[in-house]
Design a protein around this motif. Structure first.
Motif, PDB file in Angstrom:
ATOM      1  N   ARG A   5      88.476 -57.683   7.719  1.00  0.00           N
ATOM      2  CA  ARG A   5      87.616 -58.452   7.042  1.00  0.00           C
ATOM      3  C   ARG A   5      86.325 -58.809   7.531  1.00  0.00           C
ATOM      4  NH1 ARG A   5      90.935 -61.192   4.685  1.00  0.00           N
ATOM      5  NH2 ARG A   5      89.850 -63.536   4.699  1.00  0.00           N
ATOM      6  N   SER A  10      83.940 -56.096   8.733  1.00  0.00           N
ATOM      7  CA  SER A  10      83.555 -54.957   7.726  1.00  0.00           C
ATOM      8  C   SER A  10      82.133 -54.987   7.666  1.00  0.00           C
ATOM      9  CB  SER A  10      84.165 -55.369   6.392  1.00  0.00           C
ATOM     10  OG  SER A  10      83.707 -54.701   5.298  1.00  0.00           O
ATOM     11  N   THR A  55      80.318 -54.452   4.968  1.00  0.00           N
ATOM     12  CA  THR A  55      79.799 -54.497   3.725  1.00  0.00           C
ATOM     13  C   THR A  55      80.130 -55.880   3.391  1.00  0.00           C
ATOM     14  OG1 THR A  55      80.195 -54.016   1.280  1.00  0.00           O
ATOM     15  CG2 THR A  55      82.161 -53.783   2.990  1.00  0.00           C
ATOM     16  N   PHE A  60      83.325 -56.977   0.463  1.00  0.00           N
ATOM     17  CA  PHE A  60      84.802 -56.404   0.890  1.00  0.00           C
ATOM     18  C   PHE A  60      85.771 -57.365  -0.423  1.00  0.00           C
ATOM     19  CE2 PHE A  60      88.878 -56.920   2.578  1.00  0.00           C
ATOM     20  CZ  PHE A  60      89.138 -55.911   3.595  1.00  0.00           C
ATOM     21  N   SER A  61      86.714 -56.540  -1.077  1.00  0.00           N
ATOM     22  CA  SER A  61      87.355 -57.245  -1.783  1.00  0.00           C
ATOM     23  C   SER A  61      89.017 -57.628  -1.226  1.00  0.00           C
ATOM     24  CB  SER A  61      87.634 -56.137  -3.068  1.00  0.00           C
ATOM     25  OG  SER A  61      88.617 -56.974  -4.042  1.00  0.00           O
TER      26      SER A  61
END
Length: 257
Positions: free
Chosen positions: A100, A103, A105, A108-109
């Motif tokens: 995470r 990442s 982006t 991130f979920s």
């Protein structure tokens, strides 16, 4: 020589000759708990356990990677269920703290990973298996919530890092943590070991993950745990033979080996 159990190693990530040399030259190894990354990893770990009696496999899906598709997850779970009697635990599972952070982006979920972890927690509870967890820092309280929700008692937080409130929560719940060779040179880990009960402690290598300090540029090997145990003896101000006894007993009892 005193016996040791490596409570967390990725044996399938080593080369065949490295595994053969490691096991044949290590009379001090009682067992190696080898955790899995995905289906292919679990299959190789099962094969290794059939080849080497000291190898004890755990099956799971490592969180530091993209989520599996629904089809991939079903295939994995079906395979684990078919082979569950060969597994000493479900693992390695958890939440993707480092993935995470890296990442690219900002959207991130974490939710999908939480749902995946809960699936494995439910299976571990149903199959009466210990669960091996990758859960550090801010992720650890989320994992504790899930373990408590499903009344899971046999939880092993490998190479744990977190705040004092979470540490106390893990202790009070009777969960175990394990220490890697970085305890020899990392002050943060040494402080954690000082306050953590010896009866809820194990040692591991997380090999082939490499280490620094006196282990710089060395292939990670279970013999490094002897240095970890020497440091725990020093930190706890306990005779080293007592530390060896506690750690061996803890791990044998936890994993029923």
């Amino acid at each position: 020589m005193r016996k040791m159990i490596d409570s967390h190693i990725h044996l399938d990530h080593y080369k065949d000759n490295e595994i053969r040399d490691m096991i044949s030259s290590s009379s001090f190894i009682h067992s190696l708990i080898t955790v899995s990354f995905n289906l292919e990893s679990a299959q190789r770990n099962l094969t290794l356990s059939e080849q080497y009696p000291k190898v004890k496999p755990a099956f799971g899906f490592h969180p530091e990677q993209p989520l599996p598709t629904d089809e991939e997850l079903k295939t994995l779970i079906d395979w684990i269920e078919f082979h569950k009697e060969k597994a000493v635990a479900i693992g390695e599972v958890g939440l993707p703290y480092y993935f995470r952070q890296e990442s690219a982006t900002t959207s991130f979920s974490l939710q999908g990973y939480i749902e995946l972890l809960e699936t494995f927690i439910i299976l571990a509870k149903r199959w009466d298996k210990p669960i091996v967890l990758h859960a550090v820092y801010d992720d650890a309280p989320i994992v504790c919530d899930l373990l408590e929700k499903h009344s899971v008692q046999k939880a092993h937080f490998h190479w744990f890092k977190g705040d004092s409130l979470t540490v106390n929560r893990i202790i009070n719940n009777g969960y175990f943590i394990s220490f890697t060779p970085d305890i020899v040179y990392e002050k943060e880990i040494q402080e954690l070991a000082k306050g953590y009960p010896i009866d809820q402690m194990m040692v591991e290598t997380d090999g082939p993950w490499p280490f620094e300090g006196p282990f710089q540029d060395q292939l990670t090997h279970p013999h490094m745990m002897s240095e970890s145990i020497a440091m725990i003896s020093k930190l706890k101000e306990m005779p080293i033979q007592d530390v060896y006894h506690h750690l061996l007993h803890n791990t044998k009892s936890f994993y029923c080996i």
